[in-house]
Write an enzyme that holds these catalytic residues in place. Structure first.
Site, PDB file in Angstrom:
ATOM      1  N   GLY A  56       0.782  -1.227   0.000  1.00  0.00           N
ATOM      2  CA  GLY A  56       0.000   0.000   0.000  1.00  0.00           C
ATOM      3  C   GLY A  56       0.812   1.274   0.000  1.00  0.00           C
ATOM      4  N   HIS A  57       2.134   1.176   0.027  1.00  0.00           N
ATOM      5  CA  HIS A  57       2.991   2.377   0.156  1.00  0.00           C
ATOM      6  C   HIS A  57       4.143   2.306  -0.843  1.00  0.00           C
ATOM      7  CE1 HIS A  57       5.539   5.421   2.242  1.00  0.00           C
ATOM      8  NE2 HIS A  57       4.387   5.843   2.708  1.00  0.00           N
ATOM      9  N   PHE A  58       4.097   2.569  -1.967  1.00  0.00           N
ATOM     10  CA  PHE A  58       2.958   2.778  -2.851  1.00  0.00           C
ATOM     11  C   PHE A  58       3.074   1.732  -3.935  1.00  0.00           C
ATOM     12  CE2 PHE A  58       4.162   6.843  -0.963  1.00  0.00           C
ATOM     13  CZ  PHE A  58       2.976   7.222  -0.361  1.00  0.00           C
ATOM     14  N   VAL A  63       7.912   2.941  -1.752  1.00  0.00           N
ATOM     15  CA  VAL A  63       8.798   3.760  -0.924  1.00  0.00           C
ATOM     16  C   VAL A  63       8.728   3.217   0.497  1.00  0.00           C
ATOM     17  CG1 VAL A  63       9.247   6.060   0.009  1.00  0.00           C
ATOM     18  CG2 VAL A  63       8.465   5.814  -2.353  1.00  0.00           C
TER      19      VAL A  63
END
Length: 153
Positions: A56-58, A63
Site C-alpha cells: 500500500g505504500h505505494f 517507498v
C-alpha cells in the site's frame, strides 16, 4: 574497560529485542564497539520488495516509509543498549521515548540496504540518548536524535 568489536546474527538480535516479523527491522549487526571513548553500533536492514508495507505504500512506486527507517534506528539503539548493560530480563522492555531533529534526505525502496549507525551519547534517570544515521550505498538517507527508556513491564 577494554574495547569490544563484535557482530551479531539474527538469533542473537532476537534474544535482545522482542520484535518479530514483520516488525523486526534489523537483519544483522555488522559490528559494535563498546569502549570508554565510544559506544557505537552498525546494523543492516535489507529492504525487500516482499515487505508487507509495499502493498500500500505505494504499489506503483514502492517507498519504504520514513517512520520505519526511524523504527529500525530505534531497534539498533535497543541492541546497542542491551550489549552495553546485558541481556534484558523477561519483564523488561525498551521503549522508543522521543525523536528530535529527524531529517529525510532521499527515498528508500526495494533492493536498498539500509546501513544504520547509532551512537550512545548519555543516560540520565533511565533515559538514554543516541544519534542515528541511515545510509544507502554511502549516501545519507536519514538522520535523527533518539531517546529510549528501559522499563519493567
Amino acid at each position: 574497560m577494554t574495547t569490544e568489536k563484535k557482530s551479531l546474527g539474527i538469533q542473537e538480535i532476537m534474544d535482545l529485542l522482542p520484535h518479530r516479523y514483520p516488525f523486526l527491522m534489523v537483519d544483522k549487526v555488522e559490528n559494535y564497539e563498546i569502549s570508554d571513548e565510544r559506544k557505537t553500533l552498525r546494523a543492516i536492514k535489507n529492504v525487500s520488495f516482499n515487505e508487507p508495507i509495499f502493498q500500500g505504500h505505494f504499489p506503483a512506486k514502492p517507498v519504504f516509509p520514513g517512520v520505519l527507517i526511524l523504527e529500525a534506528m530505534a531497534q539498533a539503539t535497543g541492541i546497542l543498549a542491551f550489549t552495553m548493560v546485558g541481556k534484558p530480563s523477561p519483564n523488561e522492555l525498551y521503549y522508543f521515548a522521543s525523536i528530535d531533529n529527524a531529517r529525510f534526505k532521499r527515498p528508500v525502496g526495494p533492493g536498498d540496504q539500509l546501513v544504520l549507525d547509532v551512537e550512545f551519547l548519555k543516560e540520565r534517570r533511565g533515559i538514554a540518548k543516541f544519534t542515528g544515521v541511515a545510509t544507502v550505498n554511502g549516501e545519507v538517507v536519514c538522520t535523527a536524535e533518539l531517546m529510549c527508556a528501559k522499563r519493567e513491564v
